[in-house]
Write an enzyme that holds these catalytic residues in place. Structure first.
Site, PDB file in Angstrom:
ATOM      1  N   HIS B 269       0.852  -1.192   0.000  1.00  0.00           N
ATOM      2  CA  HIS B 269       0.000   0.000   0.000  1.00  0.00           C
ATOM      3  C   HIS B 269       0.890   1.245   0.000  1.00  0.00           C
ATOM      4  O   HIS B 269       1.860   1.339   0.752  1.00  0.00           O
ATOM      5  CB  HIS B 269      -0.864  -0.049   1.264  1.00  0.00           C
ATOM      6  CG  HIS B 269      -1.896   1.025   1.357  1.00  0.00           C
ATOM      7  ND1 HIS B 269      -1.577   2.353   1.529  1.00  0.00           N
ATOM      8  CD2 HIS B 269      -3.248   0.963   1.305  1.00  0.00           C
ATOM      9  CE1 HIS B 269      -2.694   3.063   1.583  1.00  0.00           C
ATOM     10  NE2 HIS B 269      -3.717   2.248   1.452  1.00  0.00           N
ATOM     11  N   ARG B 317      -2.466   1.036  -4.634  1.00  0.00           N
ATOM     12  CA  ARG B 317      -2.268  -0.416  -4.661  1.00  0.00           C
ATOM     13  C   ARG B 317      -2.491  -0.914  -6.083  1.00  0.00           C
ATOM     14  O   ARG B 317      -3.102  -0.217  -6.894  1.00  0.00           O
ATOM     15  CB  ARG B 317      -3.300  -1.127  -3.768  1.00  0.00           C
ATOM     16  CG  ARG B 317      -3.254  -0.777  -2.322  1.00  0.00           C
ATOM     17  CD  ARG B 317      -4.285  -1.613  -1.565  1.00  0.00           C
ATOM     18  NE  ARG B 317      -5.402  -0.833  -1.081  1.00  0.00           N
ATOM     19  CZ  ARG B 317      -6.547  -1.364  -0.664  1.00  0.00           C
ATOM     20  NH1 ARG B 317      -6.743  -2.673  -0.715  1.00  0.00           N
ATOM     21  NH2 ARG B 317      -7.515  -0.598  -0.217  1.00  0.00           N
ATOM     22  N   LYS B 320      -5.947  -0.530  -8.112  1.00  0.00           N
ATOM     23  CA  LYS B 320      -6.811   0.481  -7.512  1.00  0.00           C
ATOM     24  C   LYS B 320      -6.698   1.746  -8.364  1.00  0.00           C
ATOM     25  O   LYS B 320      -5.871   1.837  -9.261  1.00  0.00           O
ATOM     26  CB  LYS B 320      -6.400   0.755  -6.063  1.00  0.00           C
ATOM     27  CG  LYS B 320      -6.670  -0.419  -5.134  1.00  0.00           C
ATOM     28  CD  LYS B 320      -8.093  -0.448  -4.596  1.00  0.00           C
ATOM     29  CE  LYS B 320      -8.271   0.566  -3.480  1.00  0.00           C
ATOM     30  NZ  LYS B 320      -9.652   0.582  -2.963  1.00  0.00           N
ATOM     31  N   ASP B 323      -5.308   8.464  -7.276  1.00  0.00           N
ATOM     32  CA  ASP B 323      -5.840   9.318  -6.216  1.00  0.00           C
ATOM     33  C   ASP B 323      -4.756  10.350  -5.902  1.00  0.00           C
ATOM     34  O   ASP B 323      -3.589   9.997  -5.715  1.00  0.00           O
ATOM     35  CB  ASP B 323      -6.148   8.436  -4.990  1.00  0.00           C
ATOM     36  CG  ASP B 323      -6.555   9.227  -3.752  1.00  0.00           C
ATOM     37  OD1 ASP B 323      -6.383  10.464  -3.731  1.00  0.00           O
ATOM     38  OD2 ASP B 323      -7.031   8.591  -2.786  1.00  0.00           O
ATOM     39  N   CYS B 325      -3.765  11.985  -3.392  1.00  0.00           N
ATOM     40  CA  CYS B 325      -2.908  11.964  -2.202  1.00  0.00           C
ATOM     41  C   CYS B 325      -1.692  11.068  -2.402  1.00  0.00           C
ATOM     42  O   CYS B 325      -0.661  11.273  -1.764  1.00  0.00           O
ATOM     43  CB  CYS B 325      -3.689  11.567  -0.957  1.00  0.00           C
ATOM     44  SG  CYS B 325      -4.342   9.900  -0.959  1.00  0.00           S
ATOM     45  N   TYR B 326      -1.787  10.098  -3.319  1.00  0.00           N
ATOM     46  CA  TYR B 326      -0.614   9.248  -3.567  1.00  0.00           C
ATOM     47  C   TYR B 326       0.468   9.988  -4.343  1.00  0.00           C
ATOM     48  O   TYR B 326       1.584   9.486  -4.483  1.00  0.00           O
ATOM     49  CB  TYR B 326      -1.022   7.945  -4.271  1.00  0.00           C
ATOM     50  CG  TYR B 326      -1.867   7.090  -3.363  1.00  0.00           C
ATOM     51  CD1 TYR B 326      -1.314   6.522  -2.215  1.00  0.00           C
ATOM     52  CD2 TYR B 326      -3.219   6.905  -3.600  1.00  0.00           C
ATOM     53  CE1 TYR B 326      -2.085   5.799  -1.336  1.00  0.00           C
ATOM     54  CE2 TYR B 326      -4.012   6.166  -2.726  1.00  0.00           C
ATOM     55  CZ  TYR B 326      -3.429   5.623  -1.597  1.00  0.00           C
ATOM     56  OH  TYR B 326      -4.203   4.908  -0.727  1.00  0.00           O
ATOM     57  N   ASP B 378      -8.807  14.190  -4.486  1.00  0.00           N
ATOM     58  CA  ASP B 378      -8.471  12.834  -4.901  1.00  0.00           C
ATOM     59  C   ASP B 378      -8.529  12.733  -6.430  1.00  0.00           C
ATOM     60  O   ASP B 378      -7.542  12.432  -7.109  1.00  0.00           O
ATOM     61  CB  ASP B 378      -9.486  11.918  -4.187  1.00  0.00           C
ATOM     62  CG  ASP B 378      -9.539  10.503  -4.697  1.00  0.00           C
ATOM     63  OD1 ASP B 378      -9.032  10.228  -5.793  1.00  0.00           O
ATOM     64  OD2 ASP B 378     -10.128   9.648  -3.996  1.00  0.00           O
ATOM     65  N   ASP B 385     -10.425  18.435   0.115  1.00  0.00           N
ATOM     66  CA  ASP B 385     -10.376  18.464   1.576  1.00  0.00           C
ATOM     67  C   ASP B 385      -8.958  18.825   2.001  1.00  0.00           C
ATOM     68  O   ASP B 385      -8.044  18.913   1.174  1.00  0.00           O
ATOM     69  CB  ASP B 385     -10.826  17.119   2.178  1.00  0.00           C
ATOM     70  CG  ASP B 385      -9.989  15.949   1.697  1.00  0.00           C
ATOM     71  OD1 ASP B 385      -8.751  16.062   1.685  1.00  0.00           O
ATOM     72  OD2 ASP B 385     -10.565  14.891   1.331  1.00  0.00           O
ATOM     73  N   HIS B 388      -6.173  16.037   1.249  1.00  0.00           N
ATOM     74  CA  HIS B 388      -5.708  15.960  -0.133  1.00  0.00           C
ATOM     75  C   HIS B 388      -4.985  17.245  -0.552  1.00  0.00           C
ATOM     76  O   HIS B 388      -4.033  17.192  -1.323  1.00  0.00           O
ATOM     77  CB  HIS B 388      -6.870  15.636  -1.078  1.00  0.00           C
ATOM     78  CG  HIS B 388      -7.265  14.197  -1.026  1.00  0.00           C
ATOM     79  ND1 HIS B 388      -8.251  13.725  -0.198  1.00  0.00           N
ATOM     80  CD2 HIS B 388      -6.769  13.109  -1.666  1.00  0.00           C
ATOM     81  CE1 HIS B 388      -8.351  12.415  -0.337  1.00  0.00           C
ATOM     82  NE2 HIS B 388      -7.467  12.008  -1.222  1.00  0.00           N
TER      83      HIS B 388
HETATM   84 ZN    ZN Z   1      -6.608  10.099  -1.420  1.00  0.00          ZN
END
Ligand code: ZN
Lengths: 603, 459
Positions: B269, B317, B320, B323, B325-326, B378, B385, B388
């Site tokens: 992850h 992952r 998935k 996003d 934040c990654y 995201d 938010d 993020h």
């Molecule tokens: Zn995220």
């Protein structure tokens, strides 16, 4: 209190003063509102007040009027102070003068001639709806007064209850009936306070059971950053929580408190940890707690505190499963454990039905498998297979499969644990074969799905197999590489081919594969594919360490060293001579790290 | 980090509203000239077999393509949107300054995260954060427990994640008055009590043990210059100190895929991968320690696979969705991985192991809420938010800068400079602040707090 003013003075007396204020008009003897009534009473009680303001102060009054006013003011003030410090004679004269003036001794205070805004005599304040209480009809006012009297009465009864409680030495020794009565009284009290003042009485403040706790409120001050305007219920519950946590109280009422807070804010780790400490010290049955937890979990799917709580519960209660022949109870040797495991799996299925990749659910499942020894439970293996059948791209299911197959103590060295990307000599060859076959079949369903490719690579490394063994398999997804009619149905196949060819020393073919990935089939990874870090392109598995020597447990820094371990026992030039473009400066420069690591390896 | 996620979005625009016909319309030569087709067309190989995963992936691609290919926002010659600095700054200031309504009670245990996310975001956007000093001291003081560590708020149990967030927030604003809020002796005792026999740390007394604990503890210990010996009451096996076995624990979290899981046995992850590499890079120089404990080729392969085309962003992952934040959790792994591949010297800034261009495009075109709301997100269908906003900006910073690592006696080994080698798709006005690749606060702030506590002998 103004309302203590005794009855309305007689109309005759009023006439004597010579003043005729509108509110004192006989037609207003039945006032419509409380303000009107106050004004009337005021005028009656202070017959000189209006005149005084009309004529511009005391100086404007006639001498008689002035004497009356002075005397009256004097008496009222003195009366307030409960003394009349005058010699007898003066006292007598004073009272005579007052009696002759016909002015009532008691009346609404003059308030230094000032009136409240809106020409009000007295400010009754506002009710919870913001309405001026002075504008109530006398009937409404009377009702309100009745409620206030009831509040006082209930408060007195409440104090009696507290006294009784102290006398008998606590709540436990009181009759239930007494406690229930007090509870009902407080309910009524709370309702009245809400009606009268809009004041909310917290659930806990109302409950006799919590009387002994002094709540600890959150006072951060105005400037606090990222603050939250809590609801009254939450703020109250939290202030009781702080108090009982500080006392380290572990009791049923605290358990209920945690439940209440968790339902308001399930992401509150503090409450969860405290809840577990209560459960473990009260030894509450795991069954009840899990039933409750299941409901909370299904209502808050994204919450993760529940999973740690569940794990703590199982850790705590696991010793209650009877060991079998001195061995820890597992699903293999204990029906009781198996039954528990199956009920857990039933619940986990519900959760995964909602989100088949929920990380925390899977982490708990892995914990459960280890804890209860579910390695050989056909239901567990079957479930994972079902999930992969439903969605062959569910990487969480693949990951779990790898775990149950390769961490199974029957298939894995446990002392020490061998890193997941490394060869484990304890893995049976047939298991490796079976898993390779499974991954291949799944790849064929959707060749561009990376999950089974990663799985395949993992199995090869774990089982100590060469990547080059996969060449033929990979070639079915790659056709006429480098030609005009080039056809690739899986970039992952091409990637594995690059690895396989590098392993075999077929540098040019490997180079071509990587080039075609960078140019067409996987362009986003061009930096890695073409980049200077040639060391990375080498195959990741460590078959050589498997064939040339056994794993040396006490010296992990040597054996776990990925570069060295991988290259050892092989023709170095095969790997190292393998930058995408031979002679490329950056490639040879980047090869350095690998060389250095090998030096450090020293084997 | 999943632990810190606000998760209070109330849904976003329905992705079904995006017109598929429009998405696949590539007839506009204007667009094609600006944006490489890598980012305007679905991936070259898409399996016909439909599953839940492939459906979600397809929807995400369709959702992102209009933002990538034909952005309606002001953009540059590369078709890349500008950074809406004032809007994003106003967005995070609101979280800091305004009282959240009672509906945000779910973040009551994460308020320290908001301090960090918001202050770091403002710092990256080039805003002055010194004005928050006094209020931060006040807010943080209430969160600290006399028994050591910071909880989510007054009377909440101390937690490693919230302690990490509070300390970083204090460090970003900086200065003795802020550092002195921290009760170091109590912190040390508390950390000693959290140390586990397996080498890692529990997140709280009785809390979960995972790789976040390993990272958060290492950050706290190293920034505050805490003694490594365990506090006397916890000193069980002789020689066992706060760092003992920590790297071994991290090693046990590498999975067959090459990535890192939250705890042994779990799935690889992104957020945990960053924590793992960050932790190791605190314990020793990355080129020594990372290869010693992790399988680098597998790690690089997995980390590299996190980037998707045409989206350009990272997923957390395998299989998935991308996003924002990654951009940090995965993007932040790259400086550490690259440093470990270049022992004792500069990383080769001409090549990158990932596509900086792709990440930059995803961040600026897909992750910005360019409406009045502001903030970063995201993906386009999600609401922005604070979480993020912070980590998308941190990822942007990482994509815009080059990092070097060289050990010099008594000096901070990490260096940060503009990444200039590759073609730059973002405008220079959109360059954000720099970050220390391990501590995720500005370099100078790391140096300042370390210096402050280095001068404190004992407690
Ligand atoms: Zn995220």
């Amino acid at each position: 209190m103004p309302s203590k003013s005794k009855g309305a003075p007689k109309a005759k007396e009023q006439a004597n003063t010579g003043s005729n204020p509108s509110s004192a008009n006989p037609s207003n003897i039945n006032p419509k509102t409380i303000n009107e009534r106050s004004a009337y009473r005021y005028e009656v009680g202070n017959p000189l007040a209006s005149k005084k303001s009309e004529v511009g102060g005391v100086q404007g009054l006639s001498p008689t009027e002035r004497a009356t006013w002075t005397n009256l003011t004097y008496v009222r003030k003195a009366q307030d102070q409960k003394r009349l410090p005058l010699p007898n004679k003066a006292n007598k004269d004073l009272w005579k003068s007052i009696n002759e003036s016909g002015v009532p001794l008691r009346g609404l205070d003059e308030l230094e001639g000032l009136k409240f805004p809106g020409n009000k005599i007295y400010d009754w304040g506002r009710d919870r709806a913001g309405r001026d209480i002075g504008e109530y009809t006398p009937e409404q006012f009377k009702k309100r007064r009745g409620k206030r009297l009831r509040v006082t009465q209930l408060e007195v009864l409440g104090r009696q209850f507290q006294a009784l409680r102290r006398k008998v030495g606590g709540l436990a020794t009181l009759e239930d009936e007494e406690i229930d009565k007090e509870r009902i009284r407080r309910e009524e009290l709370a309702k009245l306070r809400m009606e009268l003042y809009g004041e909310k009485t917290g659930t806990y403040a109302q409950d006799p059971e919590w009387d002994d706790i002094e709540p600890v409120a959150q006072v951060e001050g105005e400037g606090a950053l990222a603050s939250i305007a809590y609801s009254d219920d939450y703020a109250e519950a939290m202030s009781y929580l702080r108090a009982v946590m500080a006392k380290k109280e572990h009791s049923p009422r605290c358990l209920r408190l945690t439940e209440n807070i968790i339902l308001m804010n399930p992401a509150h780790y503090t409450v969860w940890l405290y809840r577990f400490s209560i459960i473990s010290s009260l030894n509450i049955s795991i069954k009840n707690e899990i039933e409750w937890l299941n409901k909370v979990s299904l209502a808050h799917l994204k919450n993760y505190q529940i999973w740690h709580h569940r794990q703590l519960l199982l850790d705590h209660f696991y010793p209650l499963f009877d060991p079998v022949d001195g061995q820890p109870a597992t699903a293999d040797n204990s029906e009781e454990v198996k039954e528990f495991a199956l009920s857990e799996m039933g619940f986990l299925k519900k959760m995964l039905d909602e989100d088949a990749k929920n990380y925390h659910v899977w982490s708990y499942r892995q914990y459960l498998v280890r804890k209860l020894g579910l390695w050989n439970l056909s239901e567990e293996i079957g479930y994972v297979e079902t999930l992969i059948l439903e969605d062959v791209r569910n990487n969480s299911a693949w990951s779990h499969r790898f775990f149950i197959v390769f961490s199974n103590p029957a298939h894995a060295s446990s002392n020490p644990e061998i890193p997941a990307t490394k060869f484990d000599p304890k893995v049976p060859a047939d298991v490796t074969e079976r898993e390779v076959g499974y991954a291949k079949r799944k790849i064929e369903e959707a060749p561009q799905n990376q999950s089974p490719w990663n799985y395949l690579k993992g199995v090869l490394a774990r089982g100590g197999k060469k990547v080059e063994e996969m060449e033929e398999f990979c070639l079915q997804f790659v056709n006429k590489l480098g030609e005009a009619e080039e056809e690739v149905t899986s970039s992952h196949a091409l990637d594995m081919l690059a690895e396989a060819w590098a392993e075999k020393g077929e540098k040019e073919k490997a180079d071509l594969a990587l080039r075609r990935l960078a140019e067409k089939w996987d362009r986003i990874r061009e930096g890695k594919e073409k980049g200077g870090h040639a060391a990375l392109i080498a195959p990741a598995h460590s078959y050589s360490s498997a064939t040339s020597r056994s794993f040396h447990p006490p010296r992990p820094q040597k054996n776990l060293h990925s570069f060295g371990a991988r290259r050892e026992g092989r023709n170095r030039s095969k790997t190292d001579g393998y930058p995408p473009r031979a002679g490329d400066e950056s490639a040879s420069k980047a090869r350095k790290p690998g060389a250095e690591h090998e030096g450090a390896q020293g084997e | 980090m999943a632990a810190g996620r606000g998760g209070f979005g109330i849904g976003g625009p329905d992705s079904e509203l995006i017109d598929e016909e429009f998405v696949h319309d590539t007839s506009s030569p204007h667009v094609a000239a600006m944006v490489p087709d890598l980012f305007t067309h679905p991936a070259p190989i898409v399996d016909p077999l439909r599953t839940t995963t492939s459906q979600a992936q397809k929807e995400t691609v369709n959702e992102c393509l209009p933002f990538l290919a034909d952005c309606h926002q002001p953009h540059n010659d590369h078709g890349v949107s500008q950074l809406s600095r004032p809007r994003h700054a106003a967005f995070v200031r609101k979280w800091l300054d305004q009282r959240m309504s009672r509906h945000f009670v779910a973040v009551d245990a994460s308020r320290p995260w908001f301090l960090y996310w918001c202050i770091e975001s403002l710092d990256l956007l080039g805003e002055d954060v010194s004005q928050y000093g006094d209020r931060l001291v006040q807010t943080a003081s209430w969160m600290q427990n006399p028994t050591g560590g910071f909880g989510g708020g007054f009377g909440q149990t101390s937690h490693l994640a919230t302690s990490y967030a509070v300390i970083l927030a204090l460090a970003i604003v900086g200065g003795g008055a802020l550092y002195d809020v921290i009760d170091r002796r109590a912190m040390w005792k508390w950390l000693s009590s959290l140390k586990q026999p397996n080498g890692s740390f529990a997140m709280a007394t009785g809390g979960e043990v995972d790789v976040r604990g390993a990272y958060c503890a290492a950050v706290i210990i190293s920034l505050l210059n805490l003694p490594l010996e365990l506090a006397p009451e916890h000193c069980n096996p002789p020689g066992f100190n706060l760092y003992t076995g920590l790297a071994n624990y991290v090693q046990r979290c590498q999975t067959y895929e090459g990535g890192i899981s939250g705890k042994p046995d779990a799935e690889a992850h992104g957020a945990y991968a960053f924590c793992a590499l960050g932790c190791l890079s605190i314990l020793d120089s990355p080129d020594r320690i990372i290869p010693k404990y992790l399988d680098i080729p597998r790690l690089v392969s997995w980390t590299s696979s996190r980037q998707y085309a045409p989206e350009g962003g990272f997923s957390g992952r395998t299989n998935k969705l991308v996003d924002g934040c990654y951009s940090h959790w995965i993007g932040g792994c790259w400086p550490l991985v690259e440093a470990c591949l270049s022992p004792g010297g500069e990383t080769d800034s001409t090549t990158s192991l990932y596509s900086r261009e792709g990440l930059t495009r995803y961040i600026l075109n897909c992750c910005q809420d360019t409406t009045k709301r502001g903030g970063l997100r995201d993906k386009p269908s999600r609401l922005s938010d604070a979480y993020h906003t912070c980590y998308v900006l941190a990822g942007l910073s990482s994509a815009q800068h080059a990092f070097s690592y060289s050990e010099r006696e008594g000096l901070e080994p990490w260096g940060v400079s503009s990444h200039t080698a590759a073609e730059q798709v973002f405008g220079e006005v959109d360059r954000v602040g720099t970050l220390h690749p391990v501590y995720v606060i500005p370099q100078s702030k790391v140096v300042a707090i370390k210096q402050y506590f280095a001068s404190k002998s004992g407690f």
